[in-house]
Design an enzyme around this catalytic site. Structure first.
Site, PDB file in Angstrom:
ATOM      1  N   GLY A  45       1.217  -1.127   0.322  1.00  0.00           N
ATOM      2  CA  GLY A  45       0.167   0.068   0.421  1.00  0.00           C
ATOM      3  C   GLY A  45       0.921   1.125   0.325  1.00  0.00           C
ATOM      4  O   GLY A  45       0.366   2.640   0.888  1.00  0.00           O
ATOM      5  N   HIS A  46       2.027   1.531  -0.927  1.00  0.00           N
ATOM      6  CA  HIS A  46       3.198   2.157  -0.753  1.00  0.00           C
ATOM      7  C   HIS A  46       3.096   2.915  -2.255  1.00  0.00           C
ATOM      8  O   HIS A  46       3.400   1.145  -3.011  1.00  0.00           O
ATOM      9  CB  HIS A  46       3.494   2.654  -0.237  1.00  0.00           C
ATOM     10  CG  HIS A  46       4.310   1.171   0.117  1.00  0.00           C
ATOM     11  ND1 HIS A  46       3.983  -0.464   0.843  1.00  0.00           N
ATOM     12  CD2 HIS A  46       5.661   0.795  -0.661  1.00  0.00           C
ATOM     13  CE1 HIS A  46       4.940  -0.732   1.201  1.00  0.00           C
ATOM     14  NE2 HIS A  46       6.252  -0.951   0.340  1.00  0.00           N
ATOM     15  N   ALA A  47       4.009   3.648  -2.731  1.00  0.00           N
ATOM     16  CA  ALA A  47       4.757   3.313  -3.980  1.00  0.00           C
ATOM     17  C   ALA A  47       6.317   3.800  -3.402  1.00  0.00           C
ATOM     18  O   ALA A  47       6.266   4.221  -2.026  1.00  0.00           O
ATOM     19  CB  ALA A  47       4.658   4.832  -5.019  1.00  0.00           C
ATOM     20  N   TYR A  48       7.527   3.732  -4.221  1.00  0.00           N
ATOM     21  CA  TYR A  48       8.841   4.346  -3.946  1.00  0.00           C
ATOM     22  C   TYR A  48       9.493   5.369  -4.308  1.00  0.00           C
ATOM     23  O   TYR A  48       9.087   5.712  -5.704  1.00  0.00           O
ATOM     24  CB  TYR A  48       9.726   2.923  -3.809  1.00  0.00           C
ATOM     25  CG  TYR A  48       9.704   1.902  -2.678  1.00  0.00           C
ATOM     26  CD1 TYR A  48       9.541   2.068  -1.777  1.00  0.00           C
ATOM     27  CD2 TYR A  48       8.779   0.783  -3.135  1.00  0.00           C
ATOM     28  CE1 TYR A  48       9.632   1.032  -0.869  1.00  0.00           C
ATOM     29  CE2 TYR A  48       8.601  -0.391  -2.689  1.00  0.00           C
ATOM     30  CZ  TYR A  48       8.763  -0.237  -1.567  1.00  0.00           C
ATOM     31  OH  TYR A  48       8.798  -0.843  -0.602  1.00  0.00           O
ATOM     32  N   ARG A  76       1.692   0.027  -4.992  1.00  0.00           N
ATOM     33  CA  ARG A  76       1.758  -1.371  -5.267  1.00  0.00           C
ATOM     34  C   ARG A  76       0.846  -1.767  -3.606  1.00  0.00           C
ATOM     35  O   ARG A  76       1.451  -1.170  -2.659  1.00  0.00           O
ATOM     36  CB  ARG A  76       2.707  -2.785  -5.324  1.00  0.00           C
ATOM     37  CG  ARG A  76       3.979  -2.482  -3.742  1.00  0.00           C
ATOM     38  CD  ARG A  76       4.468  -1.009  -3.644  1.00  0.00           C
ATOM     39  NE  ARG A  76       5.657  -0.607  -4.661  1.00  0.00           N
ATOM     40  CZ  ARG A  76       6.451  -0.654  -5.221  1.00  0.00           C
ATOM     41  NH1 ARG A  76       6.980  -2.110  -5.449  1.00  0.00           N
ATOM     42  NH2 ARG A  76       6.694  -0.030  -6.177  1.00  0.00           N
TER      43      ARG A  76
END
Length: 141
Positions: free
Chosen positions: A54-57, A101
Site C-alpha cells: 500500500g505504497h510507492a517508492y 503497489r
C-alpha cells in the site's frame, strides 16, 4: 521520483533446473534482475483477507517471488490498475520505482520473497495515495 508506467512491471522467468530429487531455481544481479541487490525481506503468516504494502517508492526498485503458495500484486499508475498473480517459484515480478503497489489474496502458508536495490529508507516511501495521484497527474501533463 521518475514516472513509471505499468508496462515497466514485468514477469521474469527464472532458470529452473529440474531434478527427480527436487527442482532448483535462482536469480542473479544483472542477469535475471536489472539491479544490484541491497536488501532482502520476506512476507509470511499473512492472515486471510489481509493486505500488505500500500505504497510507492521514490527510488527503490524491487523483485517479488512467491516462493511458496500464491498471492496477487496490485500495481497502479495514474489511476490505471493491473492485477498480477504470482504462484510459481520460478517466476518473479519486477516493479520499478514510481509504481503504487499492494499485495493481497495470500494463500495459506504462502511465502513472498522481496529483493530491492536500496537499503530501508522511510523517506523513500509514498504512503498517501492522494500524494501519489497528484504526482501521477502532474507527470501526465
Amino acid at each position: 521520483m521518475r514516472q513509471s508506467n505499468l508496462d515497466s512491471c514485468k514477469i521474469v522467468s527464472l532458470p529452473k533446473i529440474p531434478d527427480r530429487r527436487g527442482n532448483l531455481s535462482f536469480f542473479e544481479t544483472d542477469n535475471q534482475i536489472p539491479f544490484k541487490i541491497e536488501r532482502t525481506y520476506w512476507i509470511y503468516d499473512v492472515p486471510g483477507g489481509e493486505i500488505r504494502g500500500g505504497h510507492a517508492y521514490k527510488k527503490q526498485n524491487e523483485f517479488i517471488i512467491a516462493l511458496s503458495g500464491s498471492l496477487d500484486v496490485i500495481i497502479e499508475v495514474a489511476h490505471t490498475i493491473k492485477k498480477i498473480s504470482l504462484n510459481r517459484s520460478y517466476e518473479g515480478l519486477f516493479i520499478p520505482s514510481g509504481i503504487w503497489r499492494h499485495m493481497e489474496n495470500f494463500s495459506t502458508n504462502s511465502l513472498a520473497l522481496v529483493v530491492s536495490d536500496t537499503e530501508y529508507d522511510a523517506e523513500d516511501y509514498i504512503r498517501d495515495k492522494n500524494i501519489f495521484y497528484n504526482f501521477c497527474d502532474e507527470n501526465a501533463k
